[in-house]
Design a protein around this motif. Structure first.
Motif, PDB file in Angstrom:
ATOM      1  N   ASP A 128       0.787  -1.240   0.000  1.00 40.31           N
ATOM      2  CA  ASP A 128       0.000   0.000   0.000  1.00 40.31           C
ATOM      3  C   ASP A 128       0.818   1.288   0.000  1.00 40.31           C
ATOM      4  O   ASP A 128       0.265   2.371   0.152  1.00 40.31           O
ATOM      5  CB  ASP A 128      -0.995  -0.005   1.168  1.00 40.31           C
ATOM      6  N   ASN A 129       2.129   1.190  -0.164  1.00 44.59           N
ATOM      7  CA  ASN A 129       2.955   2.400  -0.344  1.00 44.59           C
ATOM      8  C   ASN A 129       4.285   1.974  -0.920  1.00 44.59           C
ATOM      9  O   ASN A 129       4.606   0.782  -0.957  1.00 44.59           O
ATOM     10  CB  ASN A 129       3.140   3.152   0.982  1.00 44.59           C
ATOM     11  N   GLY A 130       5.059   2.955  -1.362  1.00 43.58           N
ATOM     12  CA  GLY A 130       6.306   2.642  -2.042  1.00 43.58           C
ATOM     13  C   GLY A 130       7.315   1.916  -1.164  1.00 43.58           C
ATOM     14  O   GLY A 130       7.912   0.917  -1.581  1.00 43.58           O
ATOM     15  N   SER A 131       7.507   2.416   0.047  1.00 47.00           N
ATOM     16  CA  SER A 131       8.482   1.786   0.941  1.00 47.00           C
ATOM     17  C   SER A 131       8.148   0.309   1.161  1.00 47.00           C
ATOM     18  O   SER A 131       9.036  -0.548   1.172  1.00 47.00           O
ATOM     19  CB  SER A 131       8.499   2.510   2.296  1.00 47.00           C
ATOM     20  N   SER A 132       6.878   0.027   1.339  1.00 47.11           N
ATOM     21  CA  SER A 132       6.469  -1.369   1.555  1.00 47.11           C
ATOM     22  C   SER A 132       6.749  -2.222   0.323  1.00 47.11           C
ATOM     23  O   SER A 132       7.070  -3.412   0.454  1.00 47.11           O
ATOM     24  CB  SER A 132       4.983  -1.446   1.900  1.00 47.11           C
ATOM     25  N   ALA A 133       6.621  -1.639  -0.860  1.00 46.93           N
ATOM     26  CA  ALA A 133       6.942  -2.390  -2.082  1.00 46.93           C
ATOM     27  C   ALA A 133       8.428  -2.748  -2.093  1.00 46.93           C
ATOM     28  O   ALA A 133       8.817  -3.858  -2.477  1.00 46.93           O
ATOM     29  CB  ALA A 133       6.578  -1.579  -3.324  1.00 46.93           C
ATOM     30  N   ILE A 134       9.264  -1.805  -1.651  1.00 43.88           N
ATOM     31  CA  ILE A 134      10.699  -2.087  -1.586  1.00 43.88           C
ATOM     32  C   ILE A 134      10.962  -3.213  -0.578  1.00 43.88           C
ATOM     33  O   ILE A 134      11.724  -4.145  -0.855  1.00 43.88           O
ATOM     34  CB  ILE A 134      11.483  -0.808  -1.192  1.00 43.88           C
ATOM     35  N   GLU A 135      10.304  -3.146   0.576  1.00 44.76           N
ATOM     36  CA  GLU A 135      10.473  -4.211   1.580  1.00 44.76           C
ATOM     37  C   GLU A 135      10.093  -5.567   0.977  1.00 44.76           C
ATOM     38  O   GLU A 135      10.781  -6.570   1.190  1.00 44.76           O
ATOM     39  CB  GLU A 135       9.592  -3.946   2.810  1.00 44.76           C
ATOM     40  N   VAL A 136       9.006  -5.594   0.243  1.00 46.10           N
ATOM     41  CA  VAL A 136       8.556  -6.837  -0.389  1.00 46.10           C
ATOM     42  C   VAL A 136       9.619  -7.359  -1.352  1.00 46.10           C
ATOM     43  O   VAL A 136       9.985  -8.543  -1.329  1.00 46.10           O
ATOM     44  CB  VAL A 136       7.214  -6.617  -1.134  1.00 46.10           C
ATOM     45  N   ALA A 137      10.150  -6.472  -2.201  1.00 44.54           N
ATOM     46  CA  ALA A 137      11.141  -6.902  -3.195  1.00 44.54           C
ATOM     47  C   ALA A 137      12.402  -7.428  -2.505  1.00 44.54           C
ATOM     48  O   ALA A 137      12.959  -8.448  -2.922  1.00 44.54           O
ATOM     49  CB  ALA A 137      11.475  -5.745  -4.137  1.00 44.54           C
ATOM     50  N   LEU A 138      12.851  -6.747  -1.446  1.00 43.75           N
ATOM     51  CA  LEU A 138      14.056  -7.188  -0.735  1.00 43.75           C
ATOM     52  C   LEU A 138      13.829  -8.561  -0.112  1.00 43.75           C
ATOM     53  O   LEU A 138      14.651  -9.470  -0.247  1.00 43.75           O
ATOM     54  CB  LEU A 138      14.432  -6.186   0.368  1.00 43.75           C
ATOM     55  N   LYS A 139      12.700  -8.718   0.577  1.00 46.81           N
ATOM     56  CA  LYS A 139      12.418  -9.994   1.235  1.00 46.81           C
ATOM     57  C   LYS A 139      12.238 -11.111   0.218  1.00 46.81           C
ATOM     58  O   LYS A 139      12.719 -12.223   0.408  1.00 46.81           O
ATOM     59  CB  LYS A 139      11.160  -9.870   2.109  1.00 46.81           C
ATOM     60  N   MET A 140      11.546 -10.815  -0.870  1.00 50.08           N
ATOM     61  CA  MET A 140      11.300 -11.828  -1.896  1.00 50.08           C
ATOM     62  C   MET A 140      12.603 -12.293  -2.541  1.00 50.08           C
ATOM     63  O   MET A 140      12.792 -13.481  -2.791  1.00 50.08           O
ATOM     64  CB  MET A 140      10.407 -11.240  -2.983  1.00 50.08           C
ATOM     65  N   SER A 141      13.491 -11.331  -2.809  1.00 47.68           N
ATOM     66  CA  SER A 141      14.751 -11.697  -3.452  1.00 47.68           C
ATOM     67  C   SER A 141      15.569 -12.591  -2.526  1.00 47.68           C
ATOM     68  O   SER A 141      16.015 -13.674  -2.921  1.00 47.68           O
ATOM     69  CB  SER A 141      15.551 -10.435  -3.811  1.00 47.68           C
ATOM     70  N   PHE A 142      15.723 -12.146  -1.286  1.00 48.43           N
ATOM     71  CA  PHE A 142      16.465 -12.960  -0.307  1.00 48.43           C
ATOM     72  C   PHE A 142      15.850 -14.350  -0.183  1.00 48.43           C
ATOM     73  O   PHE A 142      16.534 -15.373  -0.210  1.00 48.43           O
ATOM     74  CB  PHE A 142      16.456 -12.248   1.060  1.00 48.43           C
ATOM     75  N   HIS A 143      14.525 -14.368  -0.048  1.00 47.72           N
ATOM     76  CA  HIS A 143      13.805 -15.615   0.184  1.00 47.72           C
ATOM     77  C   HIS A 143      13.872 -16.539  -1.041  1.00 47.72           C
ATOM     78  O   HIS A 143      13.930 -17.761  -0.928  1.00 47.72           O
ATOM     79  CB  HIS A 143      12.348 -15.265   0.542  1.00 47.72           C
ATOM     80  N   TYR A 144      13.896 -15.935  -2.215  1.00 50.24           N
ATOM     81  CA  TYR A 144      14.043 -16.711  -3.448  1.00 50.24           C
ATOM     82  C   TYR A 144      15.347 -17.519  -3.398  1.00 50.24           C
ATOM     83  O   TYR A 144      15.367 -18.734  -3.633  1.00 50.24           O
ATOM     84  CB  TYR A 144      14.059 -15.799  -4.676  1.00 50.24           C
ATOM     85  N   TRP A 145      16.443 -16.815  -3.088  1.00 50.44           N
ATOM     86  CA  TRP A 145      17.734 -17.501  -3.076  1.00 50.44           C
ATOM     87  C   TRP A 145      17.764 -18.569  -1.987  1.00 50.44           C
ATOM     88  O   TRP A 145      18.332 -19.647  -2.177  1.00 50.44           O
ATOM     89  CB  TRP A 145      18.879 -16.501  -2.891  1.00 50.44           C
ATOM     90  N   LEU A 146      17.131 -18.298  -0.853  1.00 50.22           N
ATOM     91  CA  LEU A 146      17.039 -19.277   0.224  1.00 50.22           C
ATOM     92  C   LEU A 146      16.293 -20.516  -0.252  1.00 50.22           C
ATOM     93  O   LEU A 146      16.758 -21.649  -0.092  1.00 50.22           O
ATOM     94  CB  LEU A 146      16.308 -18.631   1.408  1.00 50.22           C
ATOM     95  N   ASN A 147      15.132 -20.284  -0.870  1.00 49.73           N
ATOM     96  CA  ASN A 147      14.342 -21.415  -1.373  1.00 49.73           C
ATOM     97  C   ASN A 147      15.080 -22.196  -2.450  1.00 49.73           C
ATOM     98  O   ASN A 147      14.818 -23.379  -2.657  1.00 49.73           O
ATOM     99  CB  ASN A 147      13.001 -20.919  -1.938  1.00 49.73           C
ATOM    100  N   ARG A 148      15.993 -21.523  -3.136  1.00 45.96           N
ATOM    101  CA  ARG A 148      16.752 -22.192  -4.196  1.00 45.96           C
ATOM    102  C   ARG A 148      18.087 -22.740  -3.683  1.00 45.96           C
ATOM    103  O   ARG A 148      18.989 -23.047  -4.465  1.00 45.96           O
ATOM    104  CB  ARG A 148      17.001 -21.222  -5.363  1.00 45.96           C
ATOM    105  N   GLY A 149      18.230 -22.795  -2.344  1.00 44.94           N
ATOM    106  CA  GLY A 149      19.430 -23.417  -1.772  1.00 44.94           C
ATOM    107  C   GLY A 149      20.658 -22.536  -1.785  1.00 44.94           C
ATOM    108  O   GLY A 149      21.787 -23.045  -1.804  1.00 44.94           O
ATOM    109  N   ARG A 150      20.457 -21.224  -1.776  1.00 41.98           N
ATOM    110  CA  ARG A 150      21.594 -20.301  -1.754  1.00 41.98           C
ATOM    111  C   ARG A 150      21.506 -19.361  -0.537  1.00 41.98           C
ATOM    112  O   ARG A 150      21.404 -18.145  -0.685  1.00 41.98           O
ATOM    113  CB  ARG A 150      21.622 -19.448  -3.048  1.00 41.98           C
ATOM    114  N   PRO A 151      21.548 -19.931   0.695  1.00 42.64           N
ATOM    115  CA  PRO A 151      21.370 -19.101   1.896  1.00 42.64           C
ATOM    116  C   PRO A 151      22.485 -18.073   2.088  1.00 42.64           C
ATOM    117  O   PRO A 151      22.329 -17.141   2.872  1.00 42.64           O
ATOM    118  CB  PRO A 151      21.355 -20.121   3.044  1.00 42.64           C
ATOM    119  N   GLY A 152      23.585 -18.227   1.391  1.00 46.18           N
ATOM    120  CA  GLY A 152      24.692 -17.276   1.531  1.00 46.18           C
ATOM    121  C   GLY A 152      24.404 -15.921   0.892  1.00 46.18           C
ATOM    122  O   GLY A 152      25.096 -14.941   1.161  1.00 46.18           O
TER     123      GLY A 152
END
Ligand SMILES: *Cc1c(COP(=O)(O)O)cnc(C)c1O
Length: 464
Positions: A128-152
């Motif tokens: 619902d605002n720009g900052s929250s969209a950035i938070e979503v993108a940061l978390k999603m990117s990190f979480h993507y790599w985690l889910n793909r076995g790249r926790p580093g």
């Protein structure tokens, strides 16, 4: 003579109504991005209504909104088409949660955005605002790599002078010290690379040559840290809050290639530059690149309602798609995620883009803005006039030859802000940078007014 209701007996004129709103406001409201003590001497501006590029107070005094009310408004205040769409939606559904439920505006908006966005961005996640969209993108990117076995992969790369919002994650990946340094102890560490900011180019150097030269820092950083980097976050073409500093599209092209090479996500923060501000619907188009995450807000609803969206690729979506017991889902939400009224305002905004050649007619507006500002290039305290489409910025300096800035303590931009308000224009300089970022319904004579008042303001602010 008009009769007044007894309740309004103490209020004699509309001017009094202005004063009354201001007095009551200062008794209860804490304003954003403001040292409230300034309002002991700096007037707060009460607004009763808006029409097109104009804002109006209770006494009928008008202000040309040259900054689109903090870069959100696209097609004017009280736009008849957006108003009508909202009124219709209000009769149907104001809100419903988006977890487990759906509604037509969010489905239609997602389909429309998918058609319009750079290729491959097939999935829409709302906030619902720009900052929250950035938070979503940061978390999603990190979480993507985690889910793909790249926790580093845990770190983010950002450009100096960048701005991505005020919440702690967004603040951490931003780099405007004024907003950030106080909170430094609370913020995650990021890797900051020098911005391609073309104000810093050598005399005689082209924007493209300077931008390419600055990419070397990014190339080197990605090379060395690829194993621990989730994503690079950039504002394509214009670092808006960072005093409207600009760079050449080639940076995005080089960055896309480097991110691909090193398996790093590219997060494009088009919260400010999206929806035609730089002369194309999305700024990334000018480099013909598609990011892995595209963050949109501000103009998304035409400046009507708080809504943001993160668009991403099917491959990212699939990395979270599994049996619940694997606990790989993206368990992130905001109460007003995908609000139907916000989505409706966004659809009406996209309808205007579809019905009219907005980008084409803005080319003429951008040309008029350039022509109206051009005489300032010779001003002894103007170092540069720069422009990307509908964003034009004028950089004031103490010493033109050496490009020495005025000290921030002098608050020269504030003198321009005050002069402009007195002359019916809302300009809100960023430090020593005066800029125009008007709604796309501004008329030629209004462009002239905006530029004339800015020029007078610059004259006054730099004479002492
Ligand atoms: C305004 C802005 C944000 C933050 O959006 P908010 O809605 O104010 O939280 C993020 N990035 C950029 C580039 C912005 O201009």
């Amino acid at each position: 003579m008009r009769l007044r209701a007894p309740a309004a007996a103490g209020i004699n004129t509309d001017g009094d109504r202005n004063a009354e709103i201001v007095a009551r406001d200062l008794g209860v409201v804490w304003h954003p991005c403001t040292q409230m003590k300034d309002h002991e001497w700096m007037p707060l501006v009460p607004i009763r209504r808006g029409r097109g590029v104009w804002l109006e107070d209770f006494a009928g005094r008008r202000y040309l909104d040259a900054i689109s009310s903090w870069w959100v408004n696209l097609f004017g205040h009280a736009n008849p088409r957006i108003n009508a769409a909202l009124v219709a939606q209000l009769g149907e559904l104001e809100h419903v949660l988006l977890a487990g439920f759906s509604h037509e505006p969010v489905v239609r908006l997602s389909e429309r955005l998918r058609e319009l966005a750079p290729a491959g961005l097939t999935r829409c996640f709302y906030a619902d605002n720009g900052s929250s969209a950035i938070e979503v993108a940061l978390k999603m990117s990190f979480h993507y790599w985690l889910n793909r076995g790249r926790p580093g992969k845990q770190r983010f790369v950002t450009l100096s002078n960048s701005y991505h919002g005020e919440t702690l994650g967004a603040l951490a990946v931003g780099n405007v010290e004024l907003y950030k340094s106080t909170y430094a102890p609370l913020l995650m560490e990021t890797i900051t690379v020098p911005s391609p900011d073309c104000f810093e180019r050598e005399a005689g150097e082209s924007w493209e040559a300077h931008t390419r030269r600055k990419f070397v820092y990014m190339a080197d950083t990605l090379e060395r840290h690829a194993h621990e980097i989730c994503a690079v976050v950039v504002e394509p073409l214009v670092q808006c809050a960072g005093q409207m500093r600009m760079y050449h599209p080639v940076y995005l092209e080089l960055l896309r290639a480097a991110c691909d090479r090193h398996e790093i996500h590219l997060i494009a923060d088009e919260i400010a530059v999206g929806f035609g501000r730089t002369g194309t619907l999305f700024a990334c188009e000018q480099a013909d690149v598609s990011p892995d995450f595209l963050c949109l807000s501000k103009g998304l609803t035409g400046g009507y309602l708080p809504l943001s969206v993160v668009m991403t690729r099917e491959a990212v979506y699939e990395a979270f798609y599994d049996d619940y017991l694997k606990l790989s889902a993206f368990l992130h939400s905001h109460s007003y995620t995908g609000n139907p009224l916000g989505c409706t305002a966004a659809l009406a905004t996209l309808d205007i883009f579809a019905a009219e050649d907005v980008i084409g007619s803005n080319r003429e507006r951008a040309r008029l803005m350039a022509a109206a500002a051009a005489p300032l290039a010779d001003h002894p305290h103007v170092a540069e006039i720069r422009q990307h489409g509908m964003i034009l910025a004028i950089e004031m300096v103490r010493d033109k030859a050496a490009r020495t800035p005025y000290a921030w303590q002098e608050r020269r931009g504030l003198a321009i802000y005050r002069h402009a308000l007195e002359h019916g224009v809302l300009l809100r300089p960023l430090g020593n940078v005066v800029y125009f970022m008007p709604p796309y319904v501004i008329e030629p004579q209004e462009i002239d007014l905006m530029a004339r008042v800015a020029a007078e303001g610059i004259e006054i602010a730099t004479c002492a």
